[in-house]
Design an enzyme around this catalytic site. Structure first.
Site, PDB file in Angstrom:
ATOM      1  N   LYS A  78       0.837  -1.295  -0.143  1.00 28.22           N
ATOM      2  CA  LYS A  78      -0.326  -0.041  -0.095  1.00 28.22           C
ATOM      3  C   LYS A  78       1.254   0.833   0.294  1.00 28.22           C
ATOM      4  O   LYS A  78       2.216   1.290   0.559  1.00 28.22           O
ATOM      5  CB  LYS A  78      -0.841   0.165   1.412  1.00 28.22           C
ATOM      6  CG  LYS A  78      -1.961   0.517   1.290  1.00 28.22           C
ATOM      7  CD  LYS A  78      -2.902   0.878   2.475  1.00 28.22           C
ATOM      8  CE  LYS A  78      -3.755   2.288   2.522  1.00 28.22           C
ATOM      9  NZ  LYS A  78      -4.631   1.982   3.460  1.00 28.22           N
ATOM     10  N   SER A 158      -9.392   2.578   3.192  1.00 26.71           N
ATOM     11  CA  SER A 158      -8.632   3.032   2.394  1.00 26.71           C
ATOM     12  C   SER A 158      -7.668   2.177   0.771  1.00 26.71           C
ATOM     13  O   SER A 158      -7.580   2.690   0.370  1.00 26.71           O
ATOM     14  CB  SER A 158      -8.358   3.890   2.982  1.00 26.71           C
ATOM     15  OG  SER A 158      -6.925   3.542   4.029  1.00 26.71           O
ATOM     16  N   SER A 182     -10.638  -0.003   7.455  1.00 28.75           N
ATOM     17  CA  SER A 182      -9.247  -0.207   6.173  1.00 28.75           C
ATOM     18  C   SER A 182      -9.142  -1.578   5.292  1.00 28.75           C
ATOM     19  O   SER A 182      -8.629  -0.897   4.469  1.00 28.75           O
ATOM     20  CB  SER A 182      -8.948   1.376   5.634  1.00 28.75           C
ATOM     21  OG  SER A 182      -9.073   2.272   6.271  1.00 28.75           O
TER      22      SER A 182
END
Length: 495
Positions: A78, A158, A182
């Site tokens: 990420k 997210s 998330s």
């Protein structure tokens, strides 16, 4: 072996050890899949040179024997994790051009164990969002579709890029972070497994901060066994992070027996929300029946302060964000606005931050600054902190009464279309976190397991919440649920 990118971590690891496949072959298969999936916008910084170099080194290490579990396995990282010499932007314009001179502890541990980094994954800006629509790179797109409908769906947020990449088999697994759901919400939306460990289990050092008392890294994988393998590598004490727990990391994979006889599973009545879709309600009941059939005892429980969790979270998280994001001012690194003649430092701050931060980040920074301001600190922030303590105590009381894990829905709906939640009403988007934020506020481990499809063919997930530091037991309960649910659906390749 064909389509090597479709393997999970455990399958690929075993194939590597048997010499049936090489890490270079696995990596090349994933790199090809990434190049063919530009429509998903999941990978935003590709690192094929680093990937192939690490894959070659991993093959040498495997030949010598005794290679760690993650050795040679291609994964995505990420964009919130700092990676040395590779853009680490947290999906924000304000960090444009930022290439750290250091590596986050979690990504370093994965690299030390031989994992192969394929590149950086899309996400909501500074991890603020539930749909991956606030990214400077543009929306990440779910590989799933509603029946024959061509509408693009959210992969969740997210960690939307991570979820889309794992679900579409662009990588074998990915790192995510979870501040209010998330990891778990995007995992539920895309039919994969995502675990948020206990706060302090994984180091936060080198991960761009959103809300420091809530953020926690975790793996996003194709199944529970893979989550156990990757989580073990990501965990461990880190002296560079003052909130990192000095606890031994168990062999999580070794704890996956599937035996949950005699375990007590709590069903909280407060999670039965008004207007909850019948499909979610039905899935939840079926999940409870599956665990009961496996030998667990189902117990109705109460978590009375649950209804205050969302408002408390949306005071605490923005407050911490406004403090953490104050460092992005255009002075030392990242984006700096072009100044007009006569502009001073105040104008530089104002222009840089208004250009560099997107609307959602600006909104949360303003809310956070407001609730921390002199006249409102006690009315909002201190009150939210007290509510947080009560929420934590609710869980402590339930676990003290002998409950081993708590079963809830992961999300209030299946994935929605990109653009369907309008900017005009951000609260609608915030309600996506209704089942997940309590876990962050209490610092507990939580896992989302895919358990079924809705009538339009979209994945739905169930969430299990565990005792603090008891990820091994939680993973085993999830393993039992996964076996009973038998979820094998995959998105049809349209991209």
């Amino acid at each position: 072996m064909s389509e090597l990118n479709k393997l999970g971590l455990a399958e690929a690891r075993d194939a590597l050890r048997k010499g049936e496949v090489t890490s270079v072959e696995l990596t090349e298969s994933c790199l090809k899949a990434i190049d063919e999936a530009a429509a998903l916008n999941a990978f935003v910084h590709k690192t094929p040179e680093i990937a192939l170099e690490r894959a070659k080194a991993a093959d040498e290490r495997i030949k010598k024997g005794n290679a760690p579990s993650m050795c040679g396995l291609p994964i995505g990282i990420k964009d919130l994790f700092c990676t040395k010499g590779v853009p680490s932007q947290a999906a924000s314009r304000i960090l444009e051009g930022f290439k750290p001179e250091y590596e986050s502890t979690v990504s370093q541990q994965l690299a030390d164990n031989g994992a192969v980094m394929l590149g950086k994954l899309n996400m909501d800006e500074f991890a603020m969002g539930s749909s991956n629509e606030t990214s400077v790179y543009g929306n990440a797109v779910s590989p799933w579709r509603r029946g024959n409908d061509d509408a693009q769906l959210t992969p969740g947020g997210s960690s939307g890029g991570s979820a889309a990449a794992v679900s579409a088999d662009l990588c074998l697994a990915a790192t995510g972070t979870d501040t209010g759901g998330s990891i778990r919400q995007p995992a539920a939306f895309t039919g994969i497994t995502g675990i948020k460990p206990t706060y302090g289990r994984c180091s936060r050092w080198g991960i761009v901060a959103f809300a420091s008392s809530l953020d926690q890294a975790g793996p996003m994988t194709k199944n529970v066994r893979d989550a156990a393998i990757m989580l073990e590598t990501m965990c461990g004490h880190d002296p560079k992070d003052s909130t990192s727990a000095e606890l031994a990391v168990p062999n999580f994979e070794g704890m996956l027996t599937g035996d949950i006889k005699g375990k007590k599973i709590g069903i909280p009545k407060e999670y039965r929300m008004d207007g909850m879709p019948a499909e979610i309600e039905k899935l939840w009941s079926e999940g409870a029946e599956m665990l009961k059939a496996a030998g667990a005892e189902i117990v109705d429980i109460s978590l009375p302060h649950t209804k205050y969790a969302l408002p408390a979270y949306y005071v605490i998280a923005p407050a911490e964000a406004s403090s953490n994001l104050a460092r992005y001012d255009g002075v030392r690194y990242g984006h700096r606005a072009t100044l007009a003649q006569g502009d001073g430092i105040t104008e530089m701050y104002e222009k840089t931050r208004s250009e560099g931060f997107g609307h959602e980040v600006q909104r949360r920074v303003m809310i956070g600054t407001y609730v921390l301001s002199a006249g409102f600190y006690d009315a909002y922030y201190n009150r939210a902190r007290r509510v947080r303590t009560l929420i934590k105590k609710d869980f402590e009381d339930v676990f003290a009464a002998g409950i081993d894990a708590i079963l809830t829905p992961a999300t209030p709906s299946a994935a929605f279309g990109l653009g369907e939640m309008t900017e005009a009403d951000p609260v609608q988007m915030y309600l996506n976190d209704v089942f997940t934020v309590t876990v962050n506020l209490a610092g507990l481990p939580g896992i989302s397991v895919p358990a079924g499809l809705d009538k339009k063919g979209l994945p739905l997930g169930l969430q299990l919440i565990g005792r603090p530091w008891d990820e091994g037991d939680l993973l085993n309960t999830a393993y039992s649920l996964e076996s009973a649910a038998g979820f094998v659906a995959k998105p049809v390749n349209w991209w």
